[in-house]
Design an enzyme around this catalytic site. Sequence first.
Site, PDB file in Angstrom:
ATOM      1  N   THR A 133      -4.463  -3.905  -2.173  1.00 57.89           N
ATOM      2  CA  THR A 133      -4.025  -4.737  -3.292  1.00 57.89           C
ATOM      3  C   THR A 133      -4.676  -6.113  -3.234  1.00 57.89           C
ATOM      4  OG1 THR A 133      -2.086  -5.997  -4.039  1.00 57.89           O
ATOM      5  CG2 THR A 133      -1.984  -5.170  -1.810  1.00 57.89           C
ATOM      6  N   ASP A 134      -4.801  -6.753  -4.395  1.00 54.36           N
ATOM      7  CA  ASP A 134      -5.332  -8.127  -4.423  1.00 54.36           C
ATOM      8  C   ASP A 134      -4.364  -9.103  -3.744  1.00 54.36           C
ATOM      9  OD1 ASP A 134      -3.321  -8.136  -6.384  1.00 54.36           O
ATOM     10  OD2 ASP A 134      -4.570  -9.023  -7.951  1.00 54.36           O
ATOM     11  N   GLU A 135      -3.110  -8.679  -3.530  1.00 56.35           N
ATOM     12  CA  GLU A 135      -2.112  -9.597  -2.957  1.00 56.35           C
ATOM     13  C   GLU A 135      -2.449  -9.990  -1.512  1.00 56.35           C
ATOM     14  OE1 GLU A 135       1.960  -8.804  -4.037  1.00 56.35           O
ATOM     15  OE2 GLU A 135       1.327  -7.619  -5.761  1.00 56.35           O
ATOM     16  N   TYR A 161       5.409  -7.773   2.055  1.00 57.25           N
ATOM     17  CA  TYR A 161       4.631  -6.654   1.494  1.00 57.25           C
ATOM     18  C   TYR A 161       3.137  -6.890   1.688  1.00 57.25           C
ATOM     19  CZ  TYR A 161       2.009  -4.152  -2.150  1.00 57.25           C
ATOM     20  OH  TYR A 161       1.069  -3.411  -2.821  1.00 57.25           O
ATOM     21  N   LYS A 165       0.234  -4.930   3.942  1.00 55.40           N
ATOM     22  CA  LYS A 165      -0.976  -4.322   3.376  1.00 55.40           C
ATOM     23  C   LYS A 165      -2.233  -4.924   4.015  1.00 55.40           C
ATOM     24  CE  LYS A 165      -1.232  -1.711   0.405  1.00 55.40           C
ATOM     25  NZ  LYS A 165      -1.216  -0.207   0.408  1.00 55.40           N
TER      26      LYS A 165
HETATM   27  P1  NAD Z   1       5.137   3.547  -5.521  1.00 58.98           P
HETATM   28  O1  NAD Z   1       6.158   2.747  -4.803  1.00 58.98           O
HETATM   29  O2  NAD Z   1       5.349   3.882  -6.959  1.00 58.98           O
HETATM   30  O3  NAD Z   1       4.875   4.932  -4.766  1.00 58.98           O
HETATM   31  C1  NAD Z   1       4.793   5.026  -3.381  1.00 58.98           C
HETATM   32  C2  NAD Z   1       4.811   6.511  -3.018  1.00 58.98           C
HETATM   33  O4  NAD Z   1       4.646   6.607  -1.591  1.00 58.98           O
HETATM   34  C3  NAD Z   1       6.115   7.234  -3.366  1.00 58.98           C
HETATM   35  O5  NAD Z   1       5.834   8.497  -3.921  1.00 58.98           O
HETATM   36  C4  NAD Z   1       6.804   7.382  -2.019  1.00 58.98           C
HETATM   37  O6  NAD Z   1       7.676   8.505  -1.956  1.00 58.98           O
HETATM   38  C5  NAD Z   1       5.617   7.521  -1.094  1.00 58.98           C
HETATM   39  N1  NAD Z   1       5.931   7.142   0.294  1.00 58.98           N
HETATM   40  C6  NAD Z   1       6.540   6.006   0.721  1.00 58.98           C
HETATM   41  N2  NAD Z   1       6.664   6.014   2.056  1.00 58.98           N
HETATM   42  C7  NAD Z   1       6.084   7.178   2.488  1.00 58.98           C
HETATM   43  C8  NAD Z   1       5.871   7.755   3.761  1.00 58.98           C
HETATM   44  N3  NAD Z   1       6.287   7.134   4.876  1.00 58.98           N
HETATM   45  N4  NAD Z   1       5.244   8.945   3.834  1.00 58.98           N
HETATM   46  C9  NAD Z   1       4.824   9.579   2.714  1.00 58.98           C
HETATM   47  N5  NAD Z   1       5.011   9.088   1.474  1.00 58.98           N
HETATM   48  C10 NAD Z   1       5.630   7.890   1.367  1.00 58.98           C
HETATM   49  O7  NAD Z   1       3.777   2.742  -5.319  1.00 58.98           O
HETATM   50  P2  NAD Z   1       2.565   2.503  -6.328  1.00 58.98           P
HETATM   51  O8  NAD Z   1       2.890   1.352  -7.205  1.00 58.98           O
HETATM   52  O9  NAD Z   1       2.177   3.806  -6.912  1.00 58.98           O
HETATM   53  O10 NAD Z   1       1.446   2.012  -5.304  1.00 58.98           O
HETATM   54  C11 NAD Z   1       0.645   2.966  -4.608  1.00 58.98           C
HETATM   55  C12 NAD Z   1      -0.315   2.228  -3.698  1.00 58.98           C
HETATM   56  O11 NAD Z   1      -1.121   1.326  -4.465  1.00 58.98           O
HETATM   57  C13 NAD Z   1       0.395   1.366  -2.651  1.00 58.98           C
HETATM   58  O12 NAD Z   1      -0.305   1.483  -1.445  1.00 58.98           O
HETATM   59  C14 NAD Z   1       0.297  -0.054  -3.213  1.00 58.98           C
HETATM   60  O13 NAD Z   1       0.267  -0.995  -2.180  1.00 58.98           O
HETATM   61  C15 NAD Z   1      -1.034   0.002  -3.942  1.00 58.98           C
HETATM   62  N6  NAD Z   1      -1.181  -0.883  -5.100  1.00 58.98           N
HETATM   63  C16 NAD Z   1      -0.223  -0.926  -6.074  1.00 58.98           C
HETATM   64  C17 NAD Z   1      -0.401  -1.757  -7.189  1.00 58.98           C
HETATM   65  C18 NAD Z   1       0.613  -1.783  -8.303  1.00 58.98           C
HETATM   66  O14 NAD Z   1       0.475  -2.611  -9.231  1.00 58.98           O
HETATM   67  N7  NAD Z   1       1.620  -0.934  -8.318  1.00 58.98           N
HETATM   68  C19 NAD Z   1      -1.558  -2.536  -7.293  1.00 58.98           C
HETATM   69  C20 NAD Z   1      -2.516  -2.475  -6.270  1.00 58.98           C
HETATM   70  C21 NAD Z   1      -2.323  -1.631  -5.189  1.00 58.98           C
HETATM   71  P1  TYD Z   2       6.055  -7.174  -9.902  1.00 60.77           P
HETATM   72  O1  TYD Z   2       5.978  -6.172 -11.016  1.00 60.77           O
HETATM   73  O2  TYD Z   2       7.175  -7.062  -8.920  1.00 60.77           O
HETATM   74  O3  TYD Z   2       4.636  -7.151  -9.181  1.00 60.77           O
HETATM   75  P2  TYD Z   2       4.017  -8.147  -8.049  1.00 60.77           P
HETATM   76  O4  TYD Z   2       5.108  -8.993  -7.512  1.00 60.77           O
HETATM   77  O5  TYD Z   2       3.499  -7.170  -7.051  1.00 60.77           O
HETATM   78  O6  TYD Z   2       2.962  -8.924  -8.750  1.00 60.77           O
HETATM   79  O7  TYD Z   2       6.135  -8.620 -10.532  1.00 60.77           O
HETATM   80  C1  TYD Z   2       5.132  -9.096 -11.424  1.00 60.77           C
HETATM   81  C2  TYD Z   2       5.477 -10.534 -11.758  1.00 60.77           C
HETATM   82  O8  TYD Z   2       6.699 -10.556 -12.505  1.00 60.77           O
HETATM   83  C3  TYD Z   2       5.721 -11.408 -10.543  1.00 60.77           C
HETATM   84  O9  TYD Z   2       5.217 -12.719 -10.796  1.00 60.77           O
HETATM   85  C4  TYD Z   2       7.251 -11.461 -10.426  1.00 60.77           C
HETATM   86  C5  TYD Z   2       7.700 -11.356 -11.867  1.00 60.77           C
HETATM   87  N1  TYD Z   2       9.020 -10.706 -12.081  1.00 60.77           N
HETATM   88  C6  TYD Z   2      10.003 -11.353 -12.852  1.00 60.77           C
HETATM   89  O10 TYD Z   2       9.803 -12.480 -13.345  1.00 60.77           O
HETATM   90  N2  TYD Z   2      11.196 -10.708 -13.036  1.00 60.77           N
HETATM   91  C7  TYD Z   2      11.460  -9.483 -12.501  1.00 60.77           C
HETATM   92  O11 TYD Z   2      12.600  -8.966 -12.684  1.00 60.77           O
HETATM   93  C8  TYD Z   2      10.440  -8.840 -11.737  1.00 60.77           C
HETATM   94  C9  TYD Z   2      10.675  -7.479 -11.139  1.00 60.77           C
HETATM   95  C10 TYD Z   2       9.228  -9.474 -11.566  1.00 60.77           C
END
Ligand code: NAD
Ligand code: TYD
Length: 358
Positions: A133-135, A161, A165
Site C-alpha cells: 500500500t502507499d500508506e 496497519y 505492511k
Molecule cells: P480485505 O480486508 O477486504 O480482505 C482481506 C482478506 O484476507 C479477507 O478475505 C480475509 O479473510 C483474508 N485474511 C485475513 N487474514 C488472513 C489469514 N491469516 N490467512 C488467510 N487469509 C486471511 O482487504 P482488501 O482491502 O481486499 O486488501 C487486500 C490487500 O491489499 C491487503 O494486503 C491490503 O493491505 C492491500 N491494499 C488495500 C488497499 C485498499 O484500498 N483496500 C489499497 C492498497 C493495498
Molecule cells: P479508509 O477507507 O479507512 O481508508 P484509509 O484509512 O486506508 O485511507 O478511510 C479513507 C479516509 O476516510 C481516511 O482519511 C479516513 C476517512 N474516514 C472518515 O472520515 N470516516 C469514516 O467513517 C471512515 C471509515 C474513514
Amino acid sequence: MKTYLVTGGAGFIGSNFVHYVLSHHDDVKVVNVDSLTYAGNLENLAAVSEDERYVFVHADICDRSRMRSLVDEFDPDYVVNFAAESHVDRSIENPSVFADTNVLGTISLLDAVRDAWMGADGPGERKYLQVSTDEVYGTLSLDEPDTFFREDTPLSPHSPYSASKASADLFVQAYADTYGLPINITRCSNNYGPYQFPEKLIPLMIHNAQSHEALPVYGDGLNVRDWLYVEDHCKAIDLVLRKGRVGEVYNVGGHNERSNMYIVERIIAELAERLDDPAICTSLIRHVEDRKGHDRRYGIAPDKIKEELGWEPETAFEDGIARTISWYLDNQEWVEHVTSGTYQQYFEHMYGNRKVLS
Ligand code: NAD
Ligand code: TYD
C-alpha cells in the site's frame, strides 16, 4: 497454463482479482487460500465457484506447514499475497493481530516459496508478489500538491496497519536480497468498487446515506486520498506478475486525489438523485473526533509502471463511483449479510462514543 495461488481472495481486492484473472485468461488455474475472517466472504466468488479453473482452500497464511504443503501440491507459477488485516481503525484498536497476519503471515508464505523454489532447479519463471500500500510511505502535505510518493520515497509508516505492511515489505525485499527469491512489490493507493466491506469510507457512506443514518467524517474532512477503481488495480497486479522486472517495486495510483468531504458529498448527490430522495442530504454529515495519527494526504506518481509496463488507470472517478453505487444498490442482499450480526457491534464500538464536533 499459469497457476496463481492467491491469498486473501475472499476479501475485497482479492475477490476482484480472482474474477479479473478468470475473465481475462483462459489458460489459468486460480487457487484461493483464505481463512475467512470477518472481511472474507465466499459470496464474492459465488459466480466462479463452479468454474473448474478455480479452487478454494480454507487456510490461514500463518499456518506454516499448510502453506508449504499447498505450494508443493499446486506448484504455482505466481503467489500473490493479498491476505491481511486491512483497516486502519481496527489497527488502532488492536495492533497485534496486524503483526500476526501481515508480518508473520507474510514470512510464513515467503518461507514456503523459498523452500519450494530455491533448490537446485531454481525458481524458473515463478514469482511471489506482495500486495502492499502507499500508506507505507507515511503522509504528504496538503501544501505541496506537486509532491508524490515514488518508489524510492523512504518508508515512514504511522499507523499500526501501515507499520505492519512496511515490515512485511522489508521482509519481502530481504528474501530477494538474501535468498534471491523472485519477487515484486506493488504499492497501491486507496481502492473502491464492488465487494468492499462497509467499514471503509466509500461503502460505509453509501450504506449509511441510504438509510438516512449519520455520515461520520473524521476531523475537518480535508484529508486527501488517491482513489483507484479496483479493476484498474487488478490489471496492474496481473501486468506486474507477467511483465514486471523481477525484484522491482511498482507504485500504482489513480491520479485522482480527492478530499474526504468531496467523496462524501459526491455520494450524497449521486444517491439522492438516483433514489429521488431529498432526505439524503449534507445535513446527515457529522464531523466527529479525528482518527489518531490521521495521515493528511496520500498521492502516488505511477510513472514507473506507466513507462515500463504501459499501465494507466482506465476508469474515471465519475464512472467508477457511479458503477460502485449501482453495485451496492443492486446487491442489497450482500450488504445485509455482511452488516448483520457483529457488524452492528463493530459500528457501535467504533462510532458510538466518538465525540461529535459539528
Ligand atoms: P480485505 O480486508 O477486504 O480482505 C482481506 C482478506 O484476507 C479477507 O478475505 C480475509 O479473510 C483474508 N485474511 C485475513 N487474514 C488472513 C489469514 N491469516 N490467512 C488467510 N487469509 C486471511 O482487504 P482488501 O482491502 O481486499 O486488501 C487486500 C490487500 O491489499 C491487503 O494486503 C491490503 O493491505 C492491500 N491494499 C488495500 C488497499 C485498499 O484500498 N483496500 C489499497 C492498497 C493495498
Ligand atoms: P479508509 O477507507 O479507512 O481508508 P484509509 O484509512 O486506508 O485511507 O478511510 C479513507 C479516509 O476516510 C481516511 O482519511 C479516513 C476517512 N474516514 C472518515 O472520515 N470516516 C469514516 O467513517 C471512515 C471509515 C474513514
